[in-house]
Design a protein around this motif. Sequence first.
Motif, PDB file in Angstrom:
ATOM      1  N   THR A  66       0.697  -1.260   0.066  1.00  0.00           N
ATOM      2  CA  THR A  66       0.036   0.052   0.038  1.00  0.00           C
ATOM      3  C   THR A  66       0.930   1.202   0.168  1.00  0.00           C
ATOM      4  O   THR A  66       0.387   2.391   0.302  1.00  0.00           O
ATOM      5  CB  THR A  66      -1.032  -0.071   1.312  1.00  0.00           C
ATOM      6  N   SER A  67       2.187   1.062   0.005  1.00  0.00           N
ATOM      7  CA  SER A  67       3.042   2.324   0.051  1.00  0.00           C
ATOM      8  C   SER A  67       2.860   3.352   1.114  1.00  0.00           C
ATOM      9  O   SER A  67       3.020   4.137   1.231  1.00  0.00           O
ATOM     10  CB  SER A  67       3.244   3.323  -1.126  1.00  0.00           C
ATOM     11  N   TYR A  79       5.164   6.975  -3.735  1.00  0.00           N
ATOM     12  CA  TYR A  79       6.500   6.990  -3.064  1.00  0.00           C
ATOM     13  C   TYR A  79       6.208   7.001  -1.473  1.00  0.00           C
ATOM     14  O   TYR A  79       5.143   7.429  -1.148  1.00  0.00           O
ATOM     15  CB  TYR A  79       7.380   8.009  -3.436  1.00  0.00           C
ATOM     16  N   PHE A  80       7.220   6.498  -0.978  1.00  0.00           N
ATOM     17  CA  PHE A  80       7.331   6.847   0.653  1.00  0.00           C
ATOM     18  C   PHE A  80       8.855   7.158   0.858  1.00  0.00           C
ATOM     19  O   PHE A  80       9.617   7.126   0.247  1.00  0.00           O
ATOM     20  CB  PHE A  80       6.873   5.388   1.396  1.00  0.00           C
ATOM     21  N   TYR A  81       8.914   7.723   2.251  1.00  0.00           N
ATOM     22  CA  TYR A  81      10.262   8.164   2.525  1.00  0.00           C
ATOM     23  C   TYR A  81      11.106   6.941   3.186  1.00  0.00           C
ATOM     24  O   TYR A  81      10.537   6.034   3.909  1.00  0.00           O
ATOM     25  CB  TYR A  81      10.257   8.968   3.842  1.00  0.00           C
ATOM     26  N   PHE A  82      12.218   6.804   2.826  1.00  0.00           N
ATOM     27  CA  PHE A  82      13.191   5.941   3.562  1.00  0.00           C
ATOM     28  C   PHE A  82      14.603   6.706   3.666  1.00  0.00           C
ATOM     29  O   PHE A  82      14.977   7.312   2.987  1.00  0.00           O
ATOM     30  CB  PHE A  82      13.582   4.773   2.380  1.00  0.00           C
ATOM     31  N   TYR A  91      15.354   9.435   1.661  1.00  0.00           N
ATOM     32  CA  TYR A  91      15.044   9.603   0.170  1.00  0.00           C
ATOM     33  C   TYR A  91      13.507   9.160  -0.116  1.00  0.00           C
ATOM     34  O   TYR A  91      12.997   8.486   0.679  1.00  0.00           O
ATOM     35  CB  TYR A  91      15.763   8.224  -0.437  1.00  0.00           C
ATOM     36  N   ARG A  92      13.045   9.730  -1.285  1.00  0.00           N
ATOM     37  CA  ARG A  92      11.698   9.204  -1.707  1.00  0.00           C
ATOM     38  C   ARG A  92      11.914   8.132  -2.437  1.00  0.00           C
ATOM     39  O   ARG A  92      12.655   8.184  -3.694  1.00  0.00           O
ATOM     40  CB  ARG A  92      11.095  10.488  -2.646  1.00  0.00           C
ATOM     41  N   VAL A  93      11.277   6.781  -2.130  1.00  0.00           N
ATOM     42  CA  VAL A  93      11.367   5.574  -2.925  1.00  0.00           C
ATOM     43  C   VAL A  93      10.206   4.901  -3.104  1.00  0.00           C
ATOM     44  O   VAL A  93       9.107   5.321  -2.590  1.00  0.00           O
ATOM     45  CB  VAL A  93      12.243   4.546  -2.092  1.00  0.00           C
ATOM     46  N   ALA A 112      13.162  -7.123  -0.487  1.00  0.00           N
ATOM     47  CA  ALA A 112      12.490  -5.827  -1.382  1.00  0.00           C
ATOM     48  C   ALA A 112      13.617  -5.134  -2.103  1.00  0.00           C
ATOM     49  O   ALA A 112      14.879  -4.997  -1.659  1.00  0.00           O
ATOM     50  CB  ALA A 112      11.874  -5.167  -0.686  1.00  0.00           C
ATOM     51  N   THR A 113      13.139  -4.517  -3.086  1.00  0.00           N
ATOM     52  CA  THR A 113      13.964  -3.620  -3.895  1.00  0.00           C
ATOM     53  C   THR A 113      13.515  -2.281  -3.841  1.00  0.00           C
ATOM     54  O   THR A 113      12.352  -1.889  -4.413  1.00  0.00           O
ATOM     55  CB  THR A 113      14.258  -3.670  -5.264  1.00  0.00           C
ATOM     56  N   PHE A 114      14.042  -1.100  -3.133  1.00  0.00           N
ATOM     57  CA  PHE A 114      13.599   0.124  -2.939  1.00  0.00           C
ATOM     58  C   PHE A 114      14.320   0.867  -4.243  1.00  0.00           C
ATOM     59  O   PHE A 114      15.584   1.108  -4.240  1.00  0.00           O
ATOM     60  CB  PHE A 114      13.946   1.015  -1.719  1.00  0.00           C
ATOM     61  N   THR A 115      13.520   1.777  -4.959  1.00  0.00           N
ATOM     62  CA  THR A 115      14.063   2.524  -5.932  1.00  0.00           C
ATOM     63  C   THR A 115      13.786   4.020  -5.853  1.00  0.00           C
ATOM     64  O   THR A 115      12.615   4.370  -5.513  1.00  0.00           O
ATOM     65  CB  THR A 115      13.520   2.115  -7.472  1.00  0.00           C
ATOM     66  N   ARG A 116      14.765   4.932  -5.873  1.00  0.00           N
ATOM     67  CA  ARG A 116      14.712   6.187  -5.509  1.00  0.00           C
ATOM     68  C   ARG A 116      14.067   6.803  -6.708  1.00  0.00           C
ATOM     69  O   ARG A 116      14.044   6.496  -7.962  1.00  0.00           O
ATOM     70  CB  ARG A 116      16.086   6.909  -5.542  1.00  0.00           C
ATOM     71  N   VAL A 117      12.986   7.874  -6.542  1.00  0.00           N
ATOM     72  CA  VAL A 117      12.248   8.595  -7.530  1.00  0.00           C
ATOM     73  C   VAL A 117      12.270  10.186  -7.214  1.00  0.00           C
ATOM     74  O   VAL A 117      12.642  10.547  -6.213  1.00  0.00           O
ATOM     75  CB  VAL A 117      10.698   8.081  -7.547  1.00  0.00           C
ATOM     76  N   TYR A 118      12.099  10.771  -8.141  1.00  0.00           N
ATOM     77  CA  TYR A 118      11.871  12.234  -7.959  1.00  0.00           C
ATOM     78  C   TYR A 118      10.520  12.572  -8.369  1.00  0.00           C
ATOM     79  O   TYR A 118      10.050  12.268  -9.392  1.00  0.00           O
ATOM     80  CB  TYR A 118      12.934  12.833  -8.953  1.00  0.00           C
ATOM     81  N   GLU A 119      10.085  13.357  -7.514  1.00  0.00           N
ATOM     82  CA  GLU A 119       8.562  13.815  -7.756  1.00  0.00           C
ATOM     83  C   GLU A 119       8.577  15.343  -7.574  1.00  0.00           C
ATOM     84  O   GLU A 119       9.139  16.039  -6.907  1.00  0.00           O
ATOM     85  CB  GLU A 119       7.523  13.184  -6.979  1.00  0.00           C
ATOM     86  N   MET A 120       7.493  15.907  -8.075  1.00  0.00           N
ATOM     87  CA  MET A 120       7.252  17.353  -7.867  1.00  0.00           C
ATOM     88  C   MET A 120       6.338  17.644  -6.972  1.00  0.00           C
ATOM     89  O   MET A 120       5.647  16.885  -6.396  1.00  0.00           O
ATOM     90  CB  MET A 120       6.623  18.048  -9.199  1.00  0.00           C
TER      91      MET A 120
END
Length: 120
Positions: A66-67, A79-82, A91-93, A112-120
Motif C-alpha cells: 500500500t506504500s 512513493y514513501f520516505y526511507f 529518500y523518496r522511494v 525488497a528493492t527500493f528505487t529512488r524517485v524524483y517527484e514534484m
Amino acid sequence: MAATFTHTPSVGFAKASNIRVINTKFGEGYSQRTSEGLNTMENSWNLSFINQPLTTAFAIDTFLATSGTGDLLAGGKDYFYFTPIGETSVYRVICQSWTFDYTSAISATITATFTRVYEM
C-alpha cells in the motif's frame, strides 16, 4: 502526505548507484559528456528482513503493498520516505517488487528493492 518506512533491514543490504550521462563521441577519439536531465543520480537498495516474527513480516508486506497509505491501489506507484542505515539523507522511494518467504511457522523473510524517485 507520504508515509515513512521505519522497519530496520538486516545487515548486509546493498545500495546500487548510477549517474545518467549522455556521452557524445567525435572523431580522433574525442568525446563530450553531459548530464542527462535534472536529477541524474539513480539509486536502489536491495534489502532483506531476515527471520522476522510473522506480525512484523505481515506489517512490512502490508506497508509495501500500500506504500504505507492503507490503499491497495497505491502500492508500487506512490512513493514513501526511507532513510538507509548509516545515512542521514531521507529518500523518496517506491517498491514494485518484493518476496515473502515463510522460514518457519512463526517467522518469515522479506526481500525488497527500493528505487529512488524524483517527484514534484
